[in-house]
Design a protein around this motif. Structure first.
Motif, short mmCIF file in Angstrom:
data_model
loop_
_atom_site.label_atom_id
_atom_site.label_comp_id
_atom_site.label_asym_id
_atom_site.label_seq_id
_atom_site.Cartn_x
_atom_site.Cartn_y
_atom_site.Cartn_z
N ALA A 249 0.80 -1.24 0.00
CA ALA A 249 0.00 0.00 0.00
C ALA A 249 0.83 1.28 0.00
O ALA A 249 0.26 2.37 0.02
N LEU B 71 -0.08 4.17 -2.46
CA LEU B 71 -1.45 4.69 -2.53
C LEU B 71 -1.51 6.18 -2.21
O LEU B 71 -2.26 6.93 -2.83
N LEU C 194 -7.58 -0.40 -4.59
CA LEU C 194 -7.75 -1.39 -3.52
C LEU C 194 -8.92 -2.32 -3.80
O LEU C 194 -8.82 -3.54 -3.64
N ARG C 195 -10.04 -1.75 -4.22
CA ARG C 195 -11.21 -2.59 -4.49
C ARG C 195 -10.97 -3.54 -5.65
O ARG C 195 -11.38 -4.70 -5.61
N SER D 173 -8.06 -4.71 -6.48
CA SER D 173 -7.07 -5.71 -6.07
C SER D 173 -7.75 -6.92 -5.43
O SER D 173 -7.39 -8.06 -5.73
N ILE E 67 -2.69 -7.59 2.20
CA ILE E 67 -2.34 -6.19 1.95
C ILE E 67 -1.34 -5.76 3.00
O ILE E 67 -1.55 -5.95 4.21
N THR F 72 0.72 -2.66 4.71
CA THR F 72 0.58 -1.22 4.88
C THR F 72 1.42 -0.75 6.07
O THR F 72 2.20 -1.50 6.65
N ALA G 96 -2.69 5.84 3.70
CA ALA G 96 -3.00 4.52 3.16
C ALA G 96 -3.97 3.75 4.05
O ALA G 96 -4.90 3.11 3.55
N ILE H 14 -7.58 2.14 2.96
CA ILE H 14 -7.90 0.72 3.10
C ILE H 14 -9.23 0.55 3.84
O ILE H 14 -10.10 -0.22 3.42
N LEU I 122 -12.41 -1.05 1.86
CA LEU I 122 -12.61 -2.48 2.06
C LEU I 122 -13.39 -2.85 3.33
O LEU I 122 -13.76 -4.00 3.50
N TYR J 258 -14.38 -5.73 6.37
CA TYR J 258 -13.41 -6.56 5.69
C TYR J 258 -13.90 -7.99 5.49
O TYR J 258 -14.63 -8.54 6.32
#
Length: 280
Positions: free
Chosen positions: A21, A24, A43-44, A46, A54, A56, A67, A71, A75, A78
């Motif tokens: 990340a 980003l 991100l979406r 990925s 991920i 970060t 970042a 995230i 997301l 999660y």
């Protein structure tokens, strides 16, 4: 055929090709901020393409673009299979550029800040990032890693890792608590990589596409890429994963096109001839 997944810490199954990340918020630590909506789209996409790991850090930020917040916005809530790894240790300047190192007494606050920014009750994987921009070695990690081990025992962290360490620091950390992953700058420390592989520990090189590919290496990558109908970047990532079953790759990008190109590397299968050509 290359094994596509890795069991992180023995209980988290992740795809070996993940997403970093760092880019980003900005293309470089000192570059201008990127459009946060673009980062959310990356991100979406990925996770749509199969990423479930991920990487970060709270210091991955530039100005108001952070970042961790991207995230969370992109997301959260999660998916159950998504693993988020983060790093603590460096203390960033107001601009987000890592400078000094946190003391043991500051680590709890940093972990709690990661939990808040990501919107989590427990962090899947926390690396203790040691040192500055120089290579590993030269200092003890015991006191700081012991603090993280206490936070793990409290349930705030599931697994621990170390970053920018040498073999001595790696061994020091393992005497205190289980180490699930090592994240270092280079893949050249074959002794440390072998130790990770033998212990079932992930080895995660950061900047997996950086490091200054020499003209000779570039020529080899191009030769195999033409043979496979792939790009040199895809061959580079595939060869990285072929190095060891413990090797994970976390290429980062702020571009949807580059994301698609990077993740397509998971479909490449390198033959013995390809690997021989790459190694010269």
């Amino acid at each position: 055929m290359t094994i596509k997944t890795f069991s992180l810490g023995g209980d988290l199954t992740i795809n070996r090709l993940g997403f970093g990340a760092m880019r980003l918020a900005a293309n470089t630590l000192e570059g201008p901020p990127r459009d946060p909506e673009n980062g959310i789209a990356v991100l979406r996409r990925s996770v749509e393409l199969g990423v479930n790991h991920i990487d970060t850090a709270g210091f991955y930020r530039r100005g108001a673009v952070r970042a961790n917040e991207l995230i969370r916005r992109a997301l959260s809530p999660y998916r159950d299979d998504l693993v988020i790894a983060t790093k603590i240790g460096p203390l960033p300047t107001p601009e987000g550029v890592p400078s000094g190192q946190a003391t043991p007494g500051q680590l709890r606050g940093l972990v709690e800040a990661e939990l808040r920014s990501l919107g989590l009750d427990r962090l899947d994987l926390v690396y203790l990032r040691v040192g500055g921009t120089t290579g590993p070695g030269g200092e003890s990690v015991a006191e700081r890693f012991a603090v993280l081990a206490e936070l793990r025992a409290e349930g705030l962290i599931q697994h621990l890792g170390v970053s920018n360490v040498d073999a001595v620091q790696f061994a020091e950390a393992r005497k205190i608590a289980p180490v699930a992953a090592v994240q270092n700058r280079h893949t050249g420390d074959l002794g440390l990589l072998t130790a990770c592989e033998e212990a079932g520990i992930a080895y995660v090189p950061y900047f997996p596409l950086g490091g200054g590919v020499s003209p000779l290496e570039s020529e080899r990558l191009d030769k195999v890429a033409v043979r496979l109908g792939a790009t040199a970047t895809q061959v580079h990532l595939a060869s990285l994963l072929a190095t060891s079953p413990s090797m994970l790759a976390i290429p980062g990008t702020g571009s949807l096109d580059h994301l698609e190109e990077n993740l397509a590397a998971s479909r490449l299968s390198l033959s013995d001839e390809d690997l021989s050509d790459l190694r010269g």
